[in-house]
Design a protein around this motif. Structure first.
Motif, PDB file in Angstrom:
ATOM      1  N   ILE A 155      68.834  41.891  18.257  1.00 45.16           N
ATOM      2  CA  ILE A 155      68.980  41.314  16.830  1.00 45.16           C
ATOM      3  C   ILE A 155      70.394  40.647  16.607  1.00 45.16           C
ATOM      4  N   HIS A 156      70.229  39.649  15.757  1.00 40.33           N
ATOM      5  CA  HIS A 156      71.465  39.090  15.033  1.00 40.33           C
ATOM      6  C   HIS A 156      71.665  39.856  13.718  1.00 40.33           C
ATOM      7  N   LEU A 162      72.509  38.663  10.750  1.00 38.83           N
ATOM      8  CA  LEU A 162      71.603  38.090   9.514  1.00 38.83           C
ATOM      9  C   LEU A 162      70.238  38.747   9.334  1.00 38.83           C
ATOM     10  N   PHE A 163      69.513  38.992  10.457  1.00 40.71           N
ATOM     11  CA  PHE A 163      68.211  39.700  10.339  1.00 40.71           C
ATOM     12  C   PHE A 163      68.381  41.010  10.156  1.00 40.71           C
ATOM     13  N   GLN A 164      69.478  41.708  10.790  1.00 45.65           N
ATOM     14  CA  GLN A 164      69.619  43.072  10.605  1.00 45.65           C
ATOM     15  C   GLN A 164      69.963  43.416   9.404  1.00 45.65           C
ATOM     16  N   TYR A 165      70.868  42.742   8.600  1.00 49.40           N
ATOM     17  CA  TYR A 165      70.989  42.844   7.040  1.00 49.40           C
ATOM     18  C   TYR A 165      69.975  42.761   6.345  1.00 49.40           C
ATOM     19  N   LEU A 166      69.053  41.835   6.466  1.00 48.33           N
ATOM     20  CA  LEU A 166      67.789  41.595   5.913  1.00 48.33           C
ATOM     21  C   LEU A 166      66.908  42.771   5.934  1.00 48.33           C
ATOM     22  N   LEU A 167      66.807  43.407   7.136  1.00 44.56           N
ATOM     23  CA  LEU A 167      65.943  44.400   7.262  1.00 44.56           C
ATOM     24  C   LEU A 167      66.316  45.572   6.713  1.00 44.56           C
ATOM     25  N   ASP A 201      71.967  31.432  19.707  1.00 48.44           N
ATOM     26  CA  ASP A 201      72.780  32.539  20.479  1.00 48.44           C
ATOM     27  C   ASP A 201      71.746  33.578  21.086  1.00 48.44           C
ATOM     28  N   VAL A 202      71.148  34.136  19.954  1.00 48.57           N
ATOM     29  CA  VAL A 202      70.259  35.153  20.564  1.00 48.57           C
ATOM     30  C   VAL A 202      69.274  34.947  21.578  1.00 48.57           C
TER      31      VAL A 202
END
Length: 375
Positions: A5-6, A8-13, A114-115
């Motif tokens: 997970i990158h 950005l997505f982790q913070y959104l989750l 990058d992911v």
């Protein structure tokens, strides 16, 4: 290899359930509602797939070429309709990269490449955009980063998240850099159409035989929920490989996404919608520029295009801690920390979303949060 997970997505989750009362940094134009399209929808529309072409509705693919300035340069056979630009990027990156290949990316930039590169076992070489240089991409640095081992270059234009643009001359120079070693070149254009002081840059699919243009209806038109995007490339084998890869994943596009996107991209309607989005975006950016200048210690490089940019926090403020501080009572305001793009000490600021994101209230709460943090 496992896809990690990158940030950005982790913070959104992690913050999905926070129920903020205001948002600062919304990244797309105000979204239309279904009723805006009802007069153009056929009640007898089948909810099976389009039944005409696995690449997407032919008329939709023609509109994609028109809006990108590629009509007469590329053909509808060069276009694949995808589940947003994210799937388009995925289909290209995952077929091109092999273990040990090198990919050249930009930072700050859209982190998806990058992911996926890490998942493919590729080596990532980053070219750093510098805030002191207005977030410009150094073509000298790019040329040094691209070597005989480079399989792929991935960029966004306008840059996501700074809004810095590459112009025609710069894109032609980048094509020469890629062509020197036979590298593929993906340019993600999700913010194209929202340029503030310059014309839209040409799409790389029309400049280079190994150029891949990706885009969607998400940002400029506010139609993110349709999950409709595209991949354009003059290399027939690459497009067919993307079709085959997608057939083993999402298989085909969703018919309502195709149909409504086709309506939205009809030239007259598209231009009307884009003009409205540009007026709203320009007005809100002017307002945000004025607000930033009034905040002690806060600064940013205004975006040349798109609806977002990176604001630099006063010295010593950790962006992750501050974002969570602002999300909690009494502020209840969402913003994205710069760490999502590898930029500690920054926050993403933006002006999209229309009235429902409550931007003015969000800015008021952000100002109060900054004052309380520094008190």
């Amino acid at each position: 290899m496992k896809v990690k997970i990158h940030t950005l997505f982790q913070y959104l989750l992690e913050t999905t359930d926070a129920a903020p009362e205001a948002i600062v940094g919304f990244s797309l134009s105000q979204s239309p509602v279904l009723g805006d399209f009802l007069d153009d929808l056929d009640p007898q529309q089948s909810l099976d797939w389009n039944g005409r072409d696995f690449r997407g509705l032919p008329e939709l693919r023609d509109h994609v070429l028109d809006q990108a300035g590629l009509a007469g340069i590329c053909t509808a056979e060069d276009v694949l309709i995808t589940a947003g630009a994210a799937e388009a990027n995925y289909l290209a990156i995952m077929q091109l990269l092999r273990p040990g290949d090198e990919i050249v990316t930009e930072t700050p930039g859209w982190p998806q490449a990058d992911v996926l590169a890490k998942a493919a076992g590729a080596r990532i070489v980053q070219v750093h955009r510098k805030e002191a240089e207005g977030w410009a991409l150094s073509l000298d640095d790019l040329a040094k980063a691209v070597t005989s081992k480079t399989r792929l270059i991935f960029l966004s234009n306008p840059n996501n998240p700074t809004g810095r643009m590459l112009d025609r001359g710069e894109l032609k120079d980048i094509v020469r850099i890629a062509d020197r070693v036979g590298a593929w070149l993906i340019v993600d254009e999700v913010y194209a159409g929202l340029e503030w002081n310059a014309p839209r840059a040409p799409s790389v699919a029309g400049l280079y035989g190994r150029g891949i243009t990706t885009g969607s209806v998400s940002k400029a038109l506010g139609l993110q929920g349709l999950r409709t995007g595209w991949l354009v490339c003059p290399d027939k084998d690459l497009v067919m490989d993307a079709v085959i890869r997608r057939e083993n994943a999402s298989e085909i596009m969703n018919i309502m996404g195709e149909v409504i996107s086709e309506i939205a991209l009809r030239p007259a309607r598209y231009q009307t919608s884009l003009d409205a989005a540009r007026r709203a975006g320009a007005a809100n950016l002017a307002h945000l520029n004025g607000w930033i200048s009034s905040q002690p210690g806060l600064s940013w490089v205004p975006p040349q295009a798109g609806l977002i940019g990176l604001g630099k926090l006063p010295e010593g403020i950790d962006s992750d801690a501050f974002a969570r501080f602002l999300l909690a009572d009494p502020y209840r305001t969402f913003l994205l920390p710069g760490s999502a793009y590898g930029q500690a000490g920054h926050i993403r600021l933006g002006v999209g979303g229309g009235a429902e994101v409550n931007l003015d209230e969000g800015l008021n709460r952000l100002a109060q949060g900054l004052a309380d943090w520094l008190a």
